[in-house]
Design a protein around this motif. Sequence first.
Motif, PDB file in Angstrom:
ATOM      1  N   THR A  46       3.686  -6.714  -0.109  1.00  0.00           N
ATOM      2  CA  THR A  46       3.699  -5.301  -0.511  1.00  0.00           C
ATOM      3  C   THR A  46       2.402  -4.615  -0.080  1.00  0.00           C
ATOM      4  O   THR A  46       2.417  -3.485   0.436  1.00  0.00           O
ATOM      5  CB  THR A  46       3.886  -5.184  -2.027  1.00  0.00           C
ATOM      6  OG1 THR A  46       5.157  -5.744  -2.391  1.00  0.00           O
ATOM      7  CG2 THR A  46       3.815  -3.731  -2.480  1.00  0.00           C
ATOM      8  N   ASN A  47       1.278  -5.286  -0.280  1.00  0.00           N
ATOM      9  CA  ASN A  47      -0.009  -4.712   0.134  1.00  0.00           C
ATOM     10  C   ASN A  47      -0.060  -4.512   1.649  1.00  0.00           C
ATOM     11  O   ASN A  47      -0.542  -3.485   2.145  1.00  0.00           O
ATOM     12  CB  ASN A  47      -1.157  -5.602  -0.322  1.00  0.00           C
ATOM     13  CG  ASN A  47      -1.288  -5.638  -1.833  1.00  0.00           C
ATOM     14  OD1 ASN A  47      -0.915  -4.675  -2.521  1.00  0.00           O
ATOM     15  ND2 ASN A  47      -1.817  -6.733  -2.369  1.00  0.00           N
ATOM     16  N   GLY A  52       0.735  -0.040   6.327  1.00  0.00           N
ATOM     17  CA  GLY A  52       1.282   0.262   7.644  1.00  0.00           C
ATOM     18  C   GLY A  52       1.154   1.729   7.990  1.00  0.00           C
ATOM     19  O   GLY A  52       0.833   2.578   7.144  1.00  0.00           O
ATOM     20  N   THR A  53       1.451   2.067   9.246  1.00  0.00           N
ATOM     21  CA  THR A  53       1.339   3.442   9.735  1.00  0.00           C
ATOM     22  C   THR A  53       2.706   4.118   9.663  1.00  0.00           C
ATOM     23  O   THR A  53       3.695   3.532   9.211  1.00  0.00           O
ATOM     24  CB  THR A  53       0.829   3.440  11.179  1.00  0.00           C
ATOM     25  OG1 THR A  53       1.802   2.799  12.013  1.00  0.00           O
ATOM     26  CG2 THR A  53      -0.492   2.702  11.288  1.00  0.00           C
ATOM     27  N   SER A  54       2.742   5.336  10.177  1.00  0.00           N
ATOM     28  CA  SER A  54       4.003   6.074  10.184  1.00  0.00           C
ATOM     29  C   SER A  54       4.999   5.493  11.179  1.00  0.00           C
ATOM     30  O   SER A  54       6.171   5.881  11.184  1.00  0.00           O
ATOM     31  CB  SER A  54       3.735   7.549  10.518  1.00  0.00           C
ATOM     32  OG  SER A  54       3.101   7.657  11.796  1.00  0.00           O
ATOM     33  N   PHE A  58       6.197  -2.476   7.122  1.00  0.00           N
ATOM     34  CA  PHE A  58       6.914  -3.698   6.733  1.00  0.00           C
ATOM     35  C   PHE A  58       5.969  -4.866   6.915  1.00  0.00           C
ATOM     36  O   PHE A  58       4.946  -4.785   7.612  1.00  0.00           O
ATOM     37  CB  PHE A  58       8.181  -3.883   7.577  1.00  0.00           C
ATOM     38  CG  PHE A  58       7.902  -4.304   8.998  1.00  0.00           C
ATOM     39  CD1 PHE A  58       7.913  -5.656   9.365  1.00  0.00           C
ATOM     40  CD2 PHE A  58       7.603  -3.358   9.968  1.00  0.00           C
ATOM     41  CE1 PHE A  58       7.642  -6.038  10.658  1.00  0.00           C
ATOM     42  CE2 PHE A  58       7.338  -3.739  11.266  1.00  0.00           C
ATOM     43  CZ  PHE A  58       7.361  -5.072  11.622  1.00  0.00           C
ATOM     44  N   SER A  59       6.329  -5.961   6.285  1.00  0.00           N
ATOM     45  CA  SER A  59       5.518  -7.176   6.400  1.00  0.00           C
ATOM     46  C   SER A  59       6.406  -8.382   6.135  1.00  0.00           C
ATOM     47  O   SER A  59       7.324  -8.331   5.294  1.00  0.00           O
ATOM     48  CB  SER A  59       4.354  -7.134   5.407  1.00  0.00           C
ATOM     49  OG  SER A  59       3.568  -8.315   5.510  1.00  0.00           O
ATOM     50  N   THR A  60       6.153  -9.488   6.866  1.00  0.00           N
ATOM     51  CA  THR A  60       6.872 -10.749   6.674  1.00  0.00           C
ATOM     52  C   THR A  60       5.871 -11.855   6.427  1.00  0.00           C
ATOM     53  O   THR A  60       4.706 -11.782   6.864  1.00  0.00           O
ATOM     54  CB  THR A  60       7.718 -11.105   7.907  1.00  0.00           C
ATOM     55  OG1 THR A  60       6.870 -11.185   9.060  1.00  0.00           O
ATOM     56  CG2 THR A  60       8.801 -10.067   8.154  1.00  0.00           C
ATOM     57  N   ASP A  79       7.867   7.227   6.106  1.00  0.00           N
ATOM     58  CA  ASP A  79       7.390   8.550   5.657  1.00  0.00           C
ATOM     59  C   ASP A  79       6.611   8.468   4.359  1.00  0.00           C
ATOM     60  O   ASP A  79       5.973   9.442   3.947  1.00  0.00           O
ATOM     61  CB  ASP A  79       8.586   9.497   5.491  1.00  0.00           C
ATOM     62  CG  ASP A  79       9.572   8.978   4.464  1.00  0.00           C
ATOM     63  OD1 ASP A  79      10.165   7.897   4.717  1.00  0.00           O
ATOM     64  OD2 ASP A  79       9.755   9.637   3.434  1.00  0.00           O
ATOM     65  N   LEU A  80       6.634   7.306   3.663  1.00  0.00           N
ATOM     66  CA  LEU A  80       5.932   7.168   2.384  1.00  0.00           C
ATOM     67  C   LEU A  80       4.452   6.925   2.596  1.00  0.00           C
ATOM     68  O   LEU A  80       4.023   6.360   3.602  1.00  0.00           O
ATOM     69  CB  LEU A  80       6.534   6.008   1.579  1.00  0.00           C
ATOM     70  CG  LEU A  80       8.019   6.110   1.188  1.00  0.00           C
ATOM     71  CD1 LEU A  80       8.418   4.901   0.373  1.00  0.00           C
ATOM     72  CD2 LEU A  80       8.298   7.403   0.430  1.00  0.00           C
ATOM     73  N   THR A  81       3.691   7.324   1.619  1.00  0.00           N
ATOM     74  CA  THR A  81       2.262   7.020   1.635  1.00  0.00           C
ATOM     75  C   THR A  81       2.054   5.593   1.156  1.00  0.00           C
ATOM     76  O   THR A  81       2.994   4.912   0.727  1.00  0.00           O
ATOM     77  CB  THR A  81       1.503   7.990   0.736  1.00  0.00           C
ATOM     78  OG1 THR A  81       1.952   7.800  -0.619  1.00  0.00           O
ATOM     79  CG2 THR A  81       1.729   9.446   1.174  1.00  0.00           C
TER      80      THR A  81
END
Length: 351
Positions: A46-47, A52-54, A58-60, A79-81
Motif C-alpha cells: 500500500t505504501n 506512485g505517479t499519475s 500499483f505494487s507487487t 488520479d488519486l493522491t
Amino acid sequence: MFRYTNRTILGVAETSPSFYMWNLDNATSIKDAFSQALASLLNNLTNNASSGTSLGKFSTGSALSPFQAIYALVQCTPDLTKNECSYCSSQASGEIPQFLDTKRRGRIHMPSCYFRFEIERFYDLTAVDTGTIIPSPPSPPPSNDTTTIVNKHNSSRTTIIVSISAVAFAVLFISSCMFIISRMRKPKLKPQKHELTEAEDEITTIKSLQYDFNTIRAATDHFSYANKLGQGGFGAVYKGTLAGGKLIAVKRLSLDSRQGDLEFKNEVLLMANLQHRNLVRLQGFCLEGNERLLTYEFVPNGSLDKFLFDPVKHACFELGNTIQYHRRSCSRNSLPSSRFSTQNYLSRSQI
C-alpha cells in the motif's frame, strides 16, 4: 483497473460498492502466522502503490509465512493522491477479517482501489517488487510417523526390486531354453536345406541343358536326309551345325515313345553327369510337344561297328588288345613298362 460512469469520478476515493472473491482452501493450521505475514505484506505494498505517479499506482511483492509463500498486488486509480490511495487500500485490507479470514487466496474490489493475494505468483516480476520475509519457526523433529513412512517406502522399494529381478531371471531362463532347443533342432533342418539346394541346382542344370526346338531344326537343316548319320532302334541321328559353327549330333527319338516328360528329363540329367573318354558326352536336349531330341558332341571318327566289322581296322583292334595284355603281364613281373595306348585305334561309339 478499468472504470467508467455517468458522473465525475476523478480525484475522488470511493470504497463502495465493493465485492469479494475467495478460494475455499483455508490456512487454518497456520492461521495467525499467515494473517500476520499477509497484513505486513499488504501494508508495504500500500505504501509503495500510494507513492506512485499519475502514470500508475500499483505494487507487487511476496512474503514468506511458515511453510507457505504469499504473493500480493495492490493498485489504485492513478488520479488519486497518496493519501487517498492509502485510505482506499487500508479500507479494503480492513475487510479481510470479515470476509477473507483464513483464506489462502482472495480479492477485494472497490471503485478506486483493488488488492489480490495468492499462494502462487500470478504476475510478472519487475524491478520494484517488494519482498518481506518473515522468519519461520524451526521445523519440528521427525516423528515416529515419518519413520514409519520411510520404512514403508523402503519396503515398497525392496519389493519392486525383487519383482523386477524375478521377471528378468524368468525372461533370461526362457530365452536360454529356446536358444538351446533351436540349436538342437538345427541339424535336423540342415538335410532339408541341402535337399532344397540340390533341387534348385538340378532345376538350374536342366534349364541350362535345354535347347530350343527351332534352334535344333535350323542346325540340322530341318532334319534333312543329307545330314542324317544313321538310324537306330530308338530313332535317327543327324549331324547339325549351331549358329557359332559348333558341330553336334542330334538324336531324334521315335514319336511312339511312351516315356513321360519328367522321366525324360531325369534320364537326360543322369546321362549328362556320365563322363568317360569312351562315351560321347551329352550336350543337351529338346522337349517340345511330341518331339524329344538329344544333342551330343559330334565324333567324326565314325562308329564302333566300323572297327568291329572292317577287316583292316579289326586287325588294329586285335593289336591294341594284344599290346594291352603284354603291358599288364610286364607290370605283374616287375619289368619296366612302356606306355602303350589304344587311343589312336579306338573311337567313341556314336549313339
